[in-house]
Design a protein around this motif. Structure first.
Motif, mmCIF file in Angstrom:
data_model
loop_
_atom_site.group_PDB
_atom_site.id
_atom_site.type_symbol
_atom_site.label_atom_id
_atom_site.label_comp_id
_atom_site.label_asym_id
_atom_site.label_seq_id
_atom_site.Cartn_x
_atom_site.Cartn_y
_atom_site.Cartn_z
ATOM 1 N N TRP A 15 4.902 4.515 -7.076
ATOM 2 C CA TRP A 15 3.702 5.368 -7.099
ATOM 3 C C TRP A 15 4.083 6.844 -7.059
ATOM 4 C CZ3 TRP A 15 2.706 8.762 -3.162
ATOM 5 C CH2 TRP A 15 3.213 8.486 -1.882
ATOM 6 N N MET A 16 5.153 7.198 -6.377
ATOM 7 C CA MET A 16 5.590 8.599 -6.367
ATOM 8 C C MET A 16 6.018 9.023 -7.774
ATOM 9 S SD MET A 16 7.906 8.384 -2.904
ATOM 10 C CE MET A 16 7.412 7.276 -1.573
ATOM 11 N N TRP A 17 6.732 8.155 -8.452
ATOM 12 C CA TRP A 17 7.208 8.418 -9.802
ATOM 13 C C TRP A 17 6.034 8.634 -10.754
ATOM 14 C CZ3 TRP A 17 11.214 4.503 -12.249
ATOM 15 C CH2 TRP A 17 11.768 5.065 -13.397
ATOM 16 N N ARG A 18 5.056 7.740 -10.678
ATOM 17 C CA ARG A 18 3.906 7.824 -11.568
ATOM 18 C C ARG A 18 3.144 9.133 -11.340
ATOM 19 N NH1 ARG A 18 -0.039 4.962 -11.253
ATOM 20 N NH2 ARG A 18 -0.455 4.597 -13.462
ATOM 21 N N ARG A 19 2.899 9.473 -10.077
ATOM 22 C CA ARG A 19 2.141 10.683 -9.792
ATOM 23 C C ARG A 19 2.918 11.940 -10.167
ATOM 24 N NH1 ARG A 19 0.222 6.667 -7.735
ATOM 25 N NH2 ARG A 19 -1.794 6.401 -6.719
ATOM 26 N N LEU A 20 4.229 11.891 -10.016
ATOM 27 C CA LEU A 20 5.037 13.040 -10.412
ATOM 28 C C LEU A 20 4.952 13.257 -11.922
ATOM 29 C CD1 LEU A 20 6.923 15.276 -9.569
ATOM 30 C CD2 LEU A 20 8.820 13.636 -9.560
ATOM 31 N N ASP A 77 4.597 2.369 -16.843
ATOM 32 C CA ASP A 77 3.629 1.358 -16.404
ATOM 33 C C ASP A 77 3.935 -0.008 -17.032
ATOM 34 O OD1 ASP A 77 2.238 3.003 -14.726
ATOM 35 O OD2 ASP A 77 0.671 3.505 -16.172
ATOM 36 N N GLU A 78 4.292 0.008 -18.305
ATOM 37 C CA GLU A 78 4.628 -1.247 -18.970
ATOM 38 C C GLU A 78 5.869 -1.873 -18.342
ATOM 39 O OE1 GLU A 78 5.834 -2.851 -23.453
ATOM 40 O OE2 GLU A 78 5.106 -0.792 -23.172
ATOM 41 N N LEU A 79 6.871 -1.043 -18.053
ATOM 42 C CA LEU A 79 8.103 -1.547 -17.435
ATOM 43 C C LEU A 79 7.821 -2.123 -16.049
ATOM 44 C CD1 LEU A 79 11.262 -1.715 -17.382
ATOM 45 C CD2 LEU A 79 11.201 0.551 -16.307
ATOM 46 N N LEU A 80 7.080 -1.382 -15.227
ATOM 47 C CA LEU A 80 6.780 -1.860 -13.876
ATOM 48 C C LEU A 80 5.946 -3.128 -13.911
ATOM 49 C CD1 LEU A 80 5.986 1.571 -12.149
ATOM 50 C CD2 LEU A 80 8.071 0.206 -11.918
ATOM 51 N N GLY A 81 5.047 -3.235 -14.888
ATOM 52 C CA GLY A 81 4.255 -4.455 -15.026
ATOM 53 C C GLY A 81 5.116 -5.663 -15.336
ATOM 54 N N ARG A 82 6.122 -5.469 -16.170
ATOM 55 C CA ARG A 82 7.016 -6.588 -16.495
ATOM 56 C C ARG A 82 7.848 -7.016 -15.289
ATOM 57 N NH1 ARG A 82 8.400 -3.566 -21.220
ATOM 58 N NH2 ARG A 82 10.494 -3.237 -20.341
ATOM 59 N N ILE A 83 8.224 -6.049 -14.458
ATOM 60 C CA ILE A 83 9.086 -6.362 -13.313
ATOM 61 C C ILE A 83 8.296 -6.882 -12.121
ATOM 62 C CG2 ILE A 83 10.715 -5.389 -11.646
ATOM 63 C CD1 ILE A 83 11.507 -3.336 -13.757
ATOM 64 N N TYR A 84 7.184 -6.208 -11.797
ATOM 65 C CA TYR A 84 6.480 -6.494 -10.545
ATOM 66 C C TYR A 84 5.085 -7.087 -10.735
ATOM 67 C CZ TYR A 84 10.156 -3.555 -8.540
ATOM 68 O OH TYR A 84 11.358 -3.033 -8.165
ATOM 69 N N GLY A 85 4.607 -7.168 -11.953
ATOM 70 C CA GLY A 85 3.270 -7.694 -12.172
ATOM 71 C C GLY A 85 2.214 -6.614 -12.032
ATOM 72 N N PRO A 86 0.937 -6.999 -11.961
ATOM 73 C CA PRO A 86 -0.163 -6.025 -11.886
ATOM 74 C C PRO A 86 -0.003 -5.091 -10.689
ATOM 75 C CG PRO A 86 -1.005 -8.233 -12.267
ATOM 76 C CD PRO A 86 0.448 -8.393 -11.957
ATOM 77 N N ARG A 87 -0.453 -3.856 -10.866
ATOM 78 C CA ARG A 87 -0.360 -2.870 -9.790
ATOM 79 C C ARG A 87 -1.300 -3.242 -8.659
ATOM 80 N NH1 ARG A 87 -0.984 1.263 -13.602
ATOM 81 N NH2 ARG A 87 -2.877 1.974 -12.565
ATOM 82 N N ARG A 88 -0.846 -3.021 -7.447
ATOM 83 C CA ARG A 88 -1.681 -3.183 -6.258
ATOM 84 C C ARG A 88 -1.174 -2.219 -5.196
ATOM 85 N NH1 ARG A 88 1.013 -7.841 -7.243
ATOM 86 N NH2 ARG A 88 2.723 -8.393 -5.825
#
Length: 472
Positions: free
Chosen positions: A298-303, A450-461
């Motif tokens: 989340w820090m990465w995304r907001r940055l 976002d696409e990469l994180l979705g593949r690794i960790y699934g939907p954001r929560r």
């Protein structure tokens, strides 16, 4: 290129424990073991490590400052967790945190020490030294629009644990504001005044004001909470030199939270206390082995949102570094601060920061990053040292260093197996030497992330993130 002083980490030290000891000069350890011995076993304070902060009859103040900075840099290089052997990183992290606490205390003592003789010199001889911090309390500064601001006590961002702009400037609370219309003033102010410690750095304060004005005028208002708010600018006289006029910025006190991505919500704009914020440097110090990638996400995304917001308004930040990124752990907010090193590669309205611009054209200093933060000189991508105007890839590279640093090492190649290989490869691609090979659009990079994180960790929560309580 000017070299502002080292970025300061959180904390404060004590002078009293060293007051009675002889001070031949700054210590010069040559190994991690020696640094650990001085800091953790002997428990030396800042006076013993860096020398006296106050001027002396038999010491050249400029030489003493240079020697202190050199000692700090050498000890920081030896004790940094990124370069320590794997089995010694926790101990190195404790020593490094203590070192930066003591350097902060030394810097504060040096800034408030009375000068000897007719005129002092600021850091690295750039100009007159900053006057006693306490002497500014009670000063009344009149802004461009006529409002009067009474300077209060020194203000430290992140709950007194770190001043997020302390390489070149000091922040002061505004104790009272009297509006330009002459109506009754108020003692309740959510503003701070930012004054460069050296008059030679007033141009950097002016550069920050220009950047924040452009962001407010041309930036998407949905993301304005990701940067400080410029309330006013001030010109004032200080000292005895005739015609010596200083600059200062009046900034909104950090208390709002940056909106979540992609759409802001009122809940995320609720006010929090200023001491709810911490810097990325503090977050990393609290987790010496590196943060969990799911927290860093989340820090990465907001940055990337903060950078993308600025780039669409035509501003490159120029110093996306751990001390310049404040986060709100509980609410997952983020604010990108200290725009003193910013650049506007193309001043035209509607211009964006994108592909690396050509270095030709008019030699306008505002197109280039004006200075490096000395402690992070090796983090900057090559085009900065070449004095080329920054592109989006410049800020993206610095932000990627921050992310890699949070995960355990500023070099993605040195990250451990706890960081998934696709994330390590993603970061490496953002740090390639040539700007033309790096991503040049923060918003597009966010979508790819976002696409990469979705593949690794699934939907954001939502994943709660907490900072450990400081040890007594």
């Amino acid at each position: 290129m000017r070299q502002p002083g080292s970025t300061i980490f959180p904390g404060a030290g004590t002078v009293a424990q060293d007051a009675a000891r002889p001070m031949p000069g700054p210590r010069r350890p040559t190994s991690l073991d020696e640094v650990i011995d001085l800091l953790l076993r002997q428990g030396l304070g800042e006076r013993a490590l860096f020398g006296p902060a106050e001027p002396g009859e038999d010491r050249d103040p400029d030489a003493a400052r240079r020697a202190a900075r050199r000692a700090y840099r050498e000890m920081a290089r030896l004790a940094h967790p990124d370069v320590a052997p794997a089995g010694r990183r926790p101990e190195a992290a404790r020593a490094f945190a203590r070192l930066t606490e003591l350097w902060e205390a030394h810097q504060r003592a040096a800034a408030s020490a009375p000068a000897r003789g007719a005129a002092g010199r600021g850091p690295a001889g750039r100009g007159p030294a900053d006057r006693d911090v306490a002497a500014r309390e009670g000063m009344v500064l009149v802004g461009r629009g006529g409002a009067a601001y009474t300077v209060g006590a020194r203000h430290d961002r992140a709950g007194g644990r770190a001043s997020a702009c302390c390489e070149i400037a000091t922040l002061y609370r505004v104790a009272r504001v009297v509006p330009a219309d002459g109506m009754a003033g108020t003692d309740e102010s959510r503003c701070v005044v930012k004054i460069a410690r050296s008059a030679g750095d007033d141009d950097l304060v002016a550069r920050e004001a220009a950047a924040l004005r452009r962001l407010a005028r041309l930036g998407d208002p949905r993301y304005a909470a990701y940067v400080p708010r410029l309330v006013d600018t001030v010109r004032f006289r200080e000292g005895q030199a005739p015609g010596a006029t200083r600059r200062a910025n009046v900034l909104g006190l950090l208390g709002g939270l940056s909106p979540r991505v992609p759409s802001p919500s009122s809940r995320n704009r609720e006010l929090g206390r200023p001491d709810d914020f911490v810097t990325l440097a503090q977050a990393r110090a609290a987790y010496p082995a590196g943060l969990d990638p799911r927290d860093v996400a989340w820090m990465w995304r907001r940055l990337l949102v903060a950078i993308g917001y600025a780039h669409r308004a035509g501003v490159a930040h120029g110093a996306v570094l751990p001390e310049h990124v404040l986060i709100h752990p509980a609410q997952h907010g983020l604010v990108l601060v200290d725009w003193c090193y910013s650049a506007v590669p193309d001043p035209a309205d509607g211009a964006v920061v994108g592909v690396q611009p050509r270095a030709g054209g008019a030699d306008d200093p505002s197109r280039r990053i004006p200075a490096l933060v000395e402690a992070y000189a090796d983090w900057y991508p090559p085009e900065v040292a070449r004095r080329e105007p920054p592109g989006a890839a410049t800020d993206i590279a610095l932000a990627s260093r921050c992310v890699s640093y949070l995960l355990g090492s500023a070099d993605p190649a040195r990250l451990g197996g706890a960081v998934p290989a696709p994330i390590r490869r993603f970061l490496t691609g953002c740090l390639l030497p040539s700007p033309s090979m790096r991503p040049d659009d923060a918003w597009r990079l966010l979508a790819e992330l976002d696409e990469l994180l979705g593949r690794i960790y699934g939907p954001r929560r939502f994943r709660p993130f907490t900072m450990p309580s400081p040890s007594p």
